[in-house]
Design a protein around this motif. Structure first.
Motif, short mmCIF file in Angstrom:
data_model
loop_
_atom_site.label_atom_id
_atom_site.label_comp_id
_atom_site.label_asym_id
_atom_site.label_seq_id
_atom_site.Cartn_x
_atom_site.Cartn_y
_atom_site.Cartn_z
N ALA A 155 -8.23 22.94 1.56
CA ALA A 155 -8.85 23.57 2.72
C ALA A 155 -7.82 23.96 3.77
CB ALA A 155 -9.90 22.62 3.32
N ALA A 156 -6.83 23.09 3.98
CA ALA A 156 -5.78 23.40 4.95
C ALA A 156 -4.90 24.55 4.45
CB ALA A 156 -4.93 22.15 5.20
N GLU A 157 -4.70 24.61 3.14
CA GLU A 157 -3.93 25.73 2.56
C GLU A 157 -4.62 27.06 2.86
OE1 GLU A 157 -1.74 26.56 -1.70
OE2 GLU A 157 -3.77 25.75 -1.73
N LEU A 158 -5.95 27.04 2.93
CA LEU A 158 -6.71 28.25 3.27
C LEU A 158 -6.81 28.45 4.78
CD1 LEU A 158 -9.66 27.91 0.71
CD2 LEU A 158 -7.65 29.40 0.56
N GLU A 159 -6.16 27.57 5.54
CA GLU A 159 -6.10 27.64 7.01
C GLU A 159 -7.50 27.56 7.64
OE1 GLU A 159 -3.83 31.14 7.91
OE2 GLU A 159 -1.93 30.18 7.40
N LEU A 160 -8.33 26.70 7.09
CA LEU A 160 -9.65 26.50 7.67
C LEU A 160 -9.56 25.63 8.92
CD1 LEU A 160 -11.75 25.96 4.45
CD2 LEU A 160 -12.06 27.77 6.10
N PRO A 161 -10.34 25.97 9.95
CA PRO A 161 -10.29 25.18 11.18
C PRO A 161 -10.58 23.70 10.91
CG PRO A 161 -11.58 27.19 11.49
CD PRO A 161 -11.28 27.09 10.02
N GLN A 162 -9.86 22.83 11.57
CA GLN A 162 -10.00 21.37 11.52
C GLN A 162 -9.40 20.72 10.28
OE1 GLN A 162 -13.73 19.66 13.47
NE2 GLN A 162 -14.60 21.48 12.49
N ALA A 163 -9.19 21.50 9.21
CA ALA A 163 -8.76 20.89 7.94
C ALA A 163 -7.41 20.19 8.07
CB ALA A 163 -8.73 21.93 6.83
N LYS A 164 -6.43 20.86 8.67
CA LYS A 164 -5.08 20.27 8.77
C LYS A 164 -5.10 19.03 9.67
CE LYS A 164 -0.55 20.15 8.20
NZ LYS A 164 0.33 21.24 8.70
N HIS A 165 -5.87 19.08 10.75
CA HIS A 165 -5.97 17.94 11.66
C HIS A 165 -6.57 16.73 10.95
CE1 HIS A 165 -6.46 15.73 15.36
NE2 HIS A 165 -7.78 15.74 15.28
N LEU A 166 -7.64 16.96 10.20
CA LEU A 166 -8.26 15.87 9.44
C LEU A 166 -7.32 15.36 8.36
CD1 LEU A 166 -11.85 17.33 8.96
CD2 LEU A 166 -11.27 15.31 10.30
N LEU A 167 -6.62 16.27 7.69
CA LEU A 167 -5.70 15.87 6.63
C LEU A 167 -4.60 14.96 7.16
CD1 LEU A 167 -4.44 16.07 3.79
CD2 LEU A 167 -3.39 18.24 4.50
N VAL A 168 -3.99 15.33 8.26
CA VAL A 168 -2.91 14.52 8.84
C VAL A 168 -3.45 13.14 9.23
CG1 VAL A 168 -1.30 14.30 10.77
CG2 VAL A 168 -1.55 16.50 9.59
N GLY A 169 -4.61 13.11 9.87
CA GLY A 169 -5.19 11.83 10.29
C GLY A 169 -5.51 10.93 9.11
N ALA A 170 -6.04 11.52 8.03
CA ALA A 170 -6.40 10.73 6.85
C ALA A 170 -5.16 10.26 6.09
CB ALA A 170 -7.31 11.55 5.94
N GLN A 171 -4.16 11.13 5.99
CA GLN A 171 -2.91 10.73 5.33
C GLN A 171 -2.31 9.54 6.05
OE1 GLN A 171 -1.51 11.79 2.52
NE2 GLN A 171 -1.21 14.00 2.44
N GLN A 172 -2.27 9.60 7.36
CA GLN A 172 -1.67 8.50 8.13
C GLN A 172 -2.50 7.23 7.98
OE1 GLN A 172 -1.11 9.92 12.15
NE2 GLN A 172 0.55 11.30 11.57
N TRP A 173 -3.82 7.35 7.93
CA TRP A 173 -4.68 6.17 7.76
C TRP A 173 -4.40 5.50 6.43
CZ3 TRP A 173 -8.23 4.14 4.42
CH2 TRP A 173 -9.06 3.13 4.91
N LEU A 174 -4.38 6.28 5.34
CA LEU A 174 -4.19 5.68 4.02
C LEU A 174 -2.76 5.17 3.85
CD1 LEU A 174 -5.60 5.00 1.41
CD2 LEU A 174 -4.97 7.25 0.51
N ASP A 175 -1.77 5.90 4.37
CA ASP A 175 -0.39 5.44 4.29
C ASP A 175 -0.23 4.07 4.95
OD1 ASP A 175 0.43 7.70 2.94
OD2 ASP A 175 1.27 8.70 4.70
N ALA A 176 -0.98 3.84 6.02
CA ALA A 176 -0.86 2.58 6.75
C ALA A 176 -1.46 1.41 5.98
CB ALA A 176 -1.55 2.70 8.11
N LYS A 177 -2.27 1.68 4.97
CA LYS A 177 -2.91 0.61 4.20
C LYS A 177 -2.13 0.24 2.94
CE LYS A 177 -6.20 1.10 7.14
NZ LYS A 177 -6.25 0.18 8.32
N VAL A 178 -1.06 0.95 2.65
CA VAL A 178 -0.30 0.72 1.43
C VAL A 178 0.50 -0.57 1.52
CG1 VAL A 178 1.52 1.64 -0.07
CG2 VAL A 178 -0.20 3.17 0.88
N GLN A 179 0.47 -1.36 0.45
CA GLN A 179 1.23 -2.61 0.38
C GLN A 179 2.69 -2.33 0.03
OE1 GLN A 179 -1.05 -5.94 -1.67
NE2 GLN A 179 -1.92 -4.13 -2.65
N PRO A 180 3.56 -3.30 0.27
CA PRO A 180 4.95 -3.16 -0.19
C PRO A 180 5.00 -3.01 -1.71
CG PRO A 180 4.74 -4.98 1.36
CD PRO A 180 3.34 -4.53 1.02
#
Length: 343
Positions: A155-180
């Motif tokens: 969706a962000a590749e198609l430059e849809l409104p809100q998609a990139k903002h949501l993607l960055v927020g979700a990536q950061q959320w899941l990255d923060a849950k990763v174990q060593p």
């Protein structure tokens, strides 16, 4: 191919069978028609599209949000419609993104999606399970946040409104849950309020393999840094079989699904360690299929990813020079380094 197309059209014509399941329900049938049928618009307008437009027109999405059986799966259908009808496909994708934006829970610049207690199947659960389910954050590719991330990359590749903002927020959320780094699994399966439930898995549906592939795919499509996901997938590729938990040949959480993810990683990176991992998993799948009773229909999940139809598709694709179109149903089609024909 003709039989599969006719079966899908018949499924769409039966309103009693309506289901949002992307890998075995009405959404799967609609995606198949969109993928294979030259006059898909005429067929789909008379069946699936009108129903899904009604679902998307709701002010609040009350079904599951996930890739395999909910809102994100509808978005993947929209991506397939976009190939033939960009305006209509984009409209579906944009509505899905808007619903995801409404459902997202934000904290400290990160966002995630909680399993809905309003989903239709929810009332069937006994009270104890219902209370646990309602609080759950699902981190997987099939039913959780990793699948949302993969979709938001398109969706962000198609430059849809809100998609990139949501993607960055979700990536950061899941990255923060990763174990060593560890021999088993770095990505959690579920996160509950007050409970962190981590189950070792190296598969498409849950665990490192699907989550990392979806994150790499999304990052590549928006020009973000792919190296953390690629490096972590290399760890998976070299993981001993005793720590992967793979005991079936199927696509969803089996050897052929893993093999195709590693194949796609090789095509995206050129790193032959991924190719060696794909070969090992294909060999493992063949060895499983050679065991007595292996071809008995497995009682797993609805759809091709949980039965031997998917296993056969995966094995056939391993002998082809063309990339299979069904990869897009799993959101594992990481952009390749060089142009390759697409089935």
């Amino acid at each position: 191919m003709a039989y599969g197309l006719q079966t899908s059209i018949e499924h769409l014509s039966d309103s009693t069978k309506f289901s949002l399941h992307l890998h075995g329900g009405t959404t799967a049938a609609a995606w198949t028609v969109a993928h294979l049928c030259d006059d898909a618009e005429q067929v789909l307008r008379a069946s699936f599209d009108l129903r899904i437009e009604q679902e998307l027109a709701q002010p609040t999405w009350c079904n599951e949000y996930d890739l395999a059986s909910g809102l994100v799966g509808v978005g993947v259908y929209g991506l397939e419609r976009y190939e033939q009808d960009p305006a209509y496909g984009r409209a579906i994708i944009e509505q899905v993104v808007n619903h995801l934006a409404t459902l997202a829970e934000w904290e400290n610049g990160r966002c995630a999606w909680r399993v809905s207690d309003k989903a239709p199947h929810f009332a069937a659960y006994e009270p104890g399970k219902r209370a646990w389910y309602a609080k759950r954050f699902d981190c997987g590719m099939a039913h959780g946040i990793a699948g949302v991330i993969a979709f938001l990359g398109y969706a962000a590749e198609l430059e849809l409104p809100q998609a990139k903002h949501l993607l960055v927020g979700a990536q950061q959320w899941l990255d923060a849950k990763v174990q060593p780094s560890n021999p088993y699994n770095r990505h959690p399966m579920y996160l509950n309020v007050g409970q962190d439930d981590r189950i070792p898995r190296t598969r498409w549906c849950y665990g490192d393999l699907g989550a990392l592939c979806g994150q790499w795919n999304a990052a590549a499509r928006v020009g973000s840094n792919i190296q953390p996901y690629r490096d972590a997938l290399l760890e998976c590729a070299q993981r001993s079989e005793e720590f992967t938990g793979v005991d079936l040949p199927i696509v969803c959480h089996g050897a052929t699904g893993n093999a195709h993810i590693y194949t796609r990683c090789f095509l995206a990176s050129g790193d032959e360690r991924f190719l060696h991992a794909a070969d090992r998993n294909f060999e493992l799948a063949v060895a499983m299929l050679e065991k007595p009773g292996a071809m008995d229909p497995p009682d797993i999940y609805e759809g091709f990813i949980g039965n031997h139809v998917g296993t056969a598709l995966a094995l056939l694709a391993s002998f082809s020079d063309e990339l299979p179109g069904w990869h897009r149903l799993l959101c594992i089609d990481i952009p390749v380094q060089e142009p390759i024909s697409n089935a």
